[in-house]
Design a protein around this motif. Structure first.
Motif, short mmCIF file in Angstrom:
data_model
loop_
_atom_site.label_atom_id
_atom_site.label_comp_id
_atom_site.label_asym_id
_atom_site.label_seq_id
_atom_site.Cartn_x
_atom_site.Cartn_y
_atom_site.Cartn_z
N GLU A 57 0.87 -1.17 0.00
CA GLU A 57 0.00 0.00 0.00
C GLU A 57 0.90 1.22 0.00
OE1 GLU A 57 -2.98 0.13 3.05
OE2 GLU A 57 -3.11 -2.06 3.08
N SER A 58 0.53 2.22 -0.79
CA SER A 58 1.36 3.41 -0.88
C SER A 58 0.49 4.65 -1.01
CB SER A 58 2.29 3.30 -2.08
OG SER A 58 3.18 4.38 -2.11
N LYS A 59 0.89 5.70 -0.30
CA LYS A 59 0.22 6.99 -0.41
C LYS A 59 1.28 8.05 -0.65
CE LYS A 59 -3.68 5.72 2.45
NZ LYS A 59 -4.45 5.99 3.66
N VAL A 60 1.10 8.80 -1.70
CA VAL A 60 2.06 9.85 -2.06
C VAL A 60 2.23 10.81 -0.89
CG1 VAL A 60 2.54 11.75 -3.64
CG2 VAL A 60 1.49 9.65 -4.51
N GLY A 61 3.48 11.06 -0.54
CA GLY A 61 3.79 11.98 0.54
C GLY A 61 3.69 11.39 1.93
N GLN A 62 3.17 10.15 2.04
CA GLN A 62 3.03 9.51 3.35
C GLN A 62 3.93 8.30 3.51
OE1 GLN A 62 -1.03 8.72 4.38
NE2 GLN A 62 -1.66 10.83 4.11
N GLY A 63 4.12 7.54 2.45
CA GLY A 63 4.99 6.38 2.52
C GLY A 63 4.38 5.13 1.92
N THR A 64 5.12 4.05 2.07
CA THR A 64 4.74 2.77 1.50
C THR A 64 4.84 1.70 2.57
OG1 THR A 64 5.54 3.44 -0.67
CG2 THR A 64 5.30 1.08 -0.31
N CYS A 65 3.88 0.78 2.61
CA CYS A 65 3.87 -0.30 3.59
C CYS A 65 3.78 -1.63 2.86
CB CYS A 65 2.69 -0.14 4.54
SG CYS A 65 2.62 -1.41 5.82
N PHE A 66 4.72 -2.53 3.14
CA PHE A 66 4.70 -3.88 2.60
C PHE A 66 4.25 -4.83 3.70
CE2 PHE A 66 6.72 -3.52 -1.52
CZ PHE A 66 7.35 -2.29 -1.43
N SER A 67 3.30 -5.72 3.38
CA SER A 67 2.84 -6.74 4.33
C SER A 67 3.17 -8.11 3.75
CB SER A 67 1.33 -6.64 4.55
OG SER A 67 0.99 -5.38 5.07
N LEU A 68 3.73 -8.97 4.59
CA LEU A 68 4.05 -10.33 4.19
C LEU A 68 3.08 -11.26 4.90
CD1 LEU A 68 7.92 -10.17 4.64
CD2 LEU A 68 6.54 -9.44 2.69
#
Length: 70
Positions: free
Chosen positions: A40-51
């Protein structure tokens, strides 16, 4: 964005250096071990990877990428 839909493709990169194989290899290893990777990614907020492995969900580490400060 269009970039997000392509990040797991081999040789895809937005950087001047590098091979574009990092996330592709990670995804292959996870899937060979019956897991899934989600992003999941939001411009200006960051990216989160879930495994995700098996029946339990492990969020191994939240990784923020981008210009936003914590």
């Amino acid at each position: 964005s269009n970039d997000l839909s392509r990040i797991f493709e081999p040789f895809y990169t937005t950087k001047k250096e590098g091979t574009g194989l990092g996330l592709y290899v990670v995804k292959q290893l996870i899937e060979r071990n019956h897991g899934k990777i989600r992003v999941e990614s939001k411009v200006g907020q960051g990216t989160c990877f879930s495994l995700v492995f098996g029946r339990r969900c492990f969020i191994y580490q939240e990784i923020r990428v981008g210009s936003a400060q914590r």
